[in-house]
Design a protein around this motif. Sequence first.
Motif, PDB file in Angstrom:
ATOM      1  N   ASP A  11      57.345  53.338 -30.897  1.00  0.00           N
ATOM      2  CA  ASP A  11      57.563  54.124 -29.677  1.00  0.00           C
ATOM      3  C   ASP A  11      58.760  55.217 -29.995  1.00  0.00           C
ATOM      4  OD1 ASP A  11      57.564  54.932 -27.048  1.00  0.00           O
ATOM      5  OD2 ASP A  11      58.937  53.360 -26.514  1.00  0.00           O
ATOM      6  N   ARG A  12      58.258  56.428 -30.118  1.00  0.00           N
ATOM      7  CA  ARG A  12      59.168  57.388 -30.128  1.00  0.00           C
ATOM      8  C   ARG A  12      60.024  58.025 -28.913  1.00  0.00           C
ATOM      9  NH1 ARG A  12      55.805  61.377 -34.270  1.00  0.00           N
ATOM     10  NH2 ARG A  12      55.304  59.633 -35.602  1.00  0.00           N
ATOM     11  N   GLY A  13      59.590  57.734 -27.711  1.00  0.00           N
ATOM     12  CA  GLY A  13      59.780  58.267 -26.518  1.00  0.00           C
ATOM     13  C   GLY A  13      61.094  57.380 -26.123  1.00  0.00           C
ATOM     14  N   GLY A  14      61.617  56.489 -26.798  1.00  0.00           N
ATOM     15  CA  GLY A  14      62.645  55.485 -26.359  1.00  0.00           C
ATOM     16  C   GLY A  14      62.564  54.711 -24.956  1.00  0.00           C
ATOM     17  N   GLY A  15      61.206  54.651 -24.849  1.00  0.00           N
ATOM     18  CA  GLY A  15      60.854  53.783 -23.722  1.00  0.00           C
ATOM     19  C   GLY A  15      61.080  52.328 -23.718  1.00  0.00           C
ATOM     20  N   GLY A  16      61.448  51.666 -25.071  1.00  0.00           N
ATOM     21  CA  GLY A  16      61.415  50.450 -25.398  1.00  0.00           C
ATOM     22  C   GLY A  16      60.200  49.704 -25.270  1.00  0.00           C
ATOM     23  N   GLY A  17      59.147  50.299 -25.220  1.00  0.00           N
ATOM     24  CA  GLY A  17      57.834  49.530 -25.361  1.00  0.00           C
ATOM     25  C   GLY A  17      57.337  49.036 -26.617  1.00  0.00           C
ATOM     26  N   GLY A  18      57.986  49.401 -27.715  1.00  0.00           N
ATOM     27  CA  GLY A  18      57.908  48.910 -29.090  1.00  0.00           C
ATOM     28  C   GLY A  18      56.682  49.279 -29.554  1.00  0.00           C
ATOM     29  N   GLY A  19      55.542  49.908 -29.036  1.00  0.00           N
ATOM     30  CA  GLY A  19      54.412  50.006 -29.355  1.00  0.00           C
ATOM     31  C   GLY A  19      54.085  51.227 -30.403  1.00  0.00           C
ATOM     32  N   ALA A  20      53.183  51.458 -31.175  1.00  0.00           N
ATOM     33  CA  ALA A  20      52.983  52.618 -32.101  1.00  0.00           C
ATOM     34  C   ALA A  20      52.542  53.719 -31.284  1.00  0.00           C
ATOM     35  CB  ALA A  20      51.862  52.092 -33.088  1.00  0.00           C
ATOM     36  N   THR A  21      53.096  54.808 -31.915  1.00  0.00           N
ATOM     37  CA  THR A  21      52.367  56.128 -31.276  1.00  0.00           C
ATOM     38  C   THR A  21      51.030  56.376 -31.996  1.00  0.00           C
ATOM     39  OG1 THR A  21      54.669  56.842 -30.863  1.00  0.00           O
ATOM     40  CG2 THR A  21      53.096  58.664 -30.903  1.00  0.00           C
ATOM     41  N   VAL A  22      50.155  57.090 -31.150  1.00  0.00           N
ATOM     42  CA  VAL A  22      48.752  57.326 -31.695  1.00  0.00           C
ATOM     43  C   VAL A  22      48.545  58.889 -31.276  1.00  0.00           C
ATOM     44  CG1 VAL A  22      46.307  57.140 -31.301  1.00  0.00           C
ATOM     45  CG2 VAL A  22      47.774  55.237 -31.115  1.00  0.00           C
ATOM     46  N   THR A  23      48.341  59.741 -32.286  1.00  0.00           N
ATOM     47  CA  THR A  23      48.180  61.220 -32.153  1.00  0.00           C
ATOM     48  C   THR A  23      46.766  61.460 -32.117  1.00  0.00           C
ATOM     49  OG1 THR A  23      50.273  61.588 -32.998  1.00  0.00           O
ATOM     50  CG2 THR A  23      48.841  63.410 -33.066  1.00  0.00           C
ATOM     51  N   ARG A  24      46.158  62.240 -31.204  1.00  0.00           N
ATOM     52  CA  ARG A  24      44.823  62.695 -31.134  1.00  0.00           C
ATOM     53  C   ARG A  24      44.667  64.144 -30.882  1.00  0.00           C
ATOM     54  NH1 ARG A  24      40.004  62.082 -27.229  1.00  0.00           N
ATOM     55  NH2 ARG A  24      38.243  62.210 -28.757  1.00  0.00           N
ATOM     56  N   VAL A  25      43.824  64.852 -31.769  1.00  0.00           N
ATOM     57  CA  VAL A  25      43.440  66.053 -31.596  1.00  0.00           C
ATOM     58  C   VAL A  25      42.201  66.137 -30.527  1.00  0.00           C
ATOM     59  CG1 VAL A  25      42.925  68.311 -32.365  1.00  0.00           C
ATOM     60  CG2 VAL A  25      44.290  66.855 -33.822  1.00  0.00           C
ATOM     61  N   VAL A  26      42.441  67.085 -29.502  1.00  0.00           N
ATOM     62  CA  VAL A  26      41.470  67.392 -28.474  1.00  0.00           C
ATOM     63  C   VAL A  26      41.124  68.699 -28.435  1.00  0.00           C
ATOM     64  CG1 VAL A  26      40.999  67.222 -25.988  1.00  0.00           C
ATOM     65  CG2 VAL A  26      42.511  65.338 -26.784  1.00  0.00           C
ATOM     66  N   ASP A  27      39.507  68.495 -28.710  1.00  0.00           N
ATOM     67  CA  ASP A  27      38.869  69.796 -28.629  1.00  0.00           C
ATOM     68  C   ASP A  27      38.790  70.520 -27.029  1.00  0.00           C
ATOM     69  OD1 ASP A  27      38.666  70.171 -31.379  1.00  0.00           O
ATOM     70  OD2 ASP A  27      36.624  68.801 -31.516  1.00  0.00           O
ATOM     71  N   ALA A  28      38.838  71.787 -26.773  1.00  0.00           N
ATOM     72  CA  ALA A  28      38.566  72.302 -25.465  1.00  0.00           C
ATOM     73  C   ALA A  28      37.297  71.792 -24.993  1.00  0.00           C
ATOM     74  CB  ALA A  28      38.540  73.914 -25.818  1.00  0.00           C
ATOM     75  N   ASP A  29      36.112  71.578 -25.720  1.00  0.00           N
ATOM     76  CA  ASP A  29      34.901  71.013 -24.968  1.00  0.00           C
ATOM     77  C   ASP A  29      35.130  69.791 -24.697  1.00  0.00           C
ATOM     78  OD1 ASP A  29      35.128  70.349 -27.831  1.00  0.00           O
ATOM     79  OD2 ASP A  29      32.828  70.112 -27.836  1.00  0.00           O
ATOM     80  N   GLU A  30      36.101  68.882 -24.948  1.00  0.00           N
ATOM     81  CA  GLU A  30      36.224  67.621 -24.540  1.00  0.00           C
ATOM     82  C   GLU A  30      36.980  67.678 -23.395  1.00  0.00           C
ATOM     83  OE1 GLU A  30      36.813  64.770 -27.903  1.00  0.00           O
ATOM     84  OE2 GLU A  30      37.952  66.443 -28.650  1.00  0.00           O
ATOM     85  N   LEU A  31      37.771  68.421 -22.925  1.00  0.00           N
ATOM     86  CA  LEU A  31      38.610  68.467 -21.825  1.00  0.00           C
ATOM     87  C   LEU A  31      37.881  68.378 -20.755  1.00  0.00           C
ATOM     88  CD1 LEU A  31      41.273  71.300 -22.666  1.00  0.00           C
ATOM     89  CD2 LEU A  31      41.609  68.907 -22.441  1.00  0.00           C
ATOM     90  N   PRO A  32      36.867  69.057 -20.058  1.00  0.00           N
ATOM     91  CA  PRO A  32      36.206  68.801 -18.807  1.00  0.00           C
ATOM     92  C   PRO A  32      35.826  67.339 -18.605  1.00  0.00           C
ATOM     93  CG  PRO A  32      35.186  70.797 -19.688  1.00  0.00           C
ATOM     94  CD  PRO A  32      36.235  70.177 -20.821  1.00  0.00           C
ATOM     95  N   ALA A  33      35.281  66.510 -19.663  1.00  0.00           N
ATOM     96  CA  ALA A  33      35.046  65.025 -19.448  1.00  0.00           C
ATOM     97  C   ALA A  33      36.254  64.186 -19.386  1.00  0.00           C
ATOM     98  CB  ALA A  33      34.330  64.547 -20.852  1.00  0.00           C
ATOM     99  N   MET A  34      37.396  64.624 -19.974  1.00  0.00           N
ATOM    100  CA  MET A  34      38.542  64.076 -19.931  1.00  0.00           C
ATOM    101  C   MET A  34      39.459  63.942 -18.841  1.00  0.00           C
ATOM    102  SD  MET A  34      40.073  64.216 -23.778  1.00  0.00           S
ATOM    103  CE  MET A  34      41.161  63.177 -23.681  1.00  0.00           C
ATOM    104  N   LEU A  35      39.286  65.371 -18.255  1.00  0.00           N
ATOM    105  CA  LEU A  35      40.162  65.967 -16.877  1.00  0.00           C
ATOM    106  C   LEU A  35      39.333  65.565 -15.561  1.00  0.00           C
ATOM    107  CD1 LEU A  35      41.692  68.763 -18.282  1.00  0.00           C
ATOM    108  CD2 LEU A  35      42.927  66.561 -18.025  1.00  0.00           C
ATOM    109  N   GLY A  36      37.730  65.457 -15.668  1.00  0.00           N
ATOM    110  CA  GLY A  36      37.260  65.270 -14.507  1.00  0.00           C
ATOM    111  C   GLY A  36      36.923  66.626 -13.838  1.00  0.00           C
TER     112      GLY A  36
END
Length: 123
Positions: free
Chosen positions: A1-26
């Motif tokens: 956890d890089r945000g300093g939130g104390g969660g101790g979990g791993a950070t996951v990075t994902r690249v989102v394409d423009a065509d995926e945004l409508p499905a993700m955002l609603g």
Amino acid sequence: DRGGGGGGGATVTRVVDADELPAMLGPEVFVDDVSARASVPGVAVGLAWTPAGGEVMYVEVSTMAGKGNVRITGRLGDVMQESVHAAVTWVRVHAELFLRAAAAAAGRRRRRRRVPVHAFDDV
């Protein structure tokens, strides 16, 4: 956890394409009605004063063969009607050269045009 939130979990990075945004955002939360309606040729957006502050209004203008008169439909007060007549006068004065040249190029006489102006009430 890089945000300093104390969660101790791993950070996951994902690249989102423009065509995926409508499905993700609603569905869109806000549709820009002003730009959609004003993008139609002959439609203008105005702001009218009201006791509550103001109101966006749409005014549609077209031309057709006729006697050269202006017909206003919809609900417009005296000041707005005067503004319509002033705008039409300005267009007629400044368009005179263009209309004369276009008619000469086409080999025909200029014809008078009727100008219907409609102010939408469905704002």
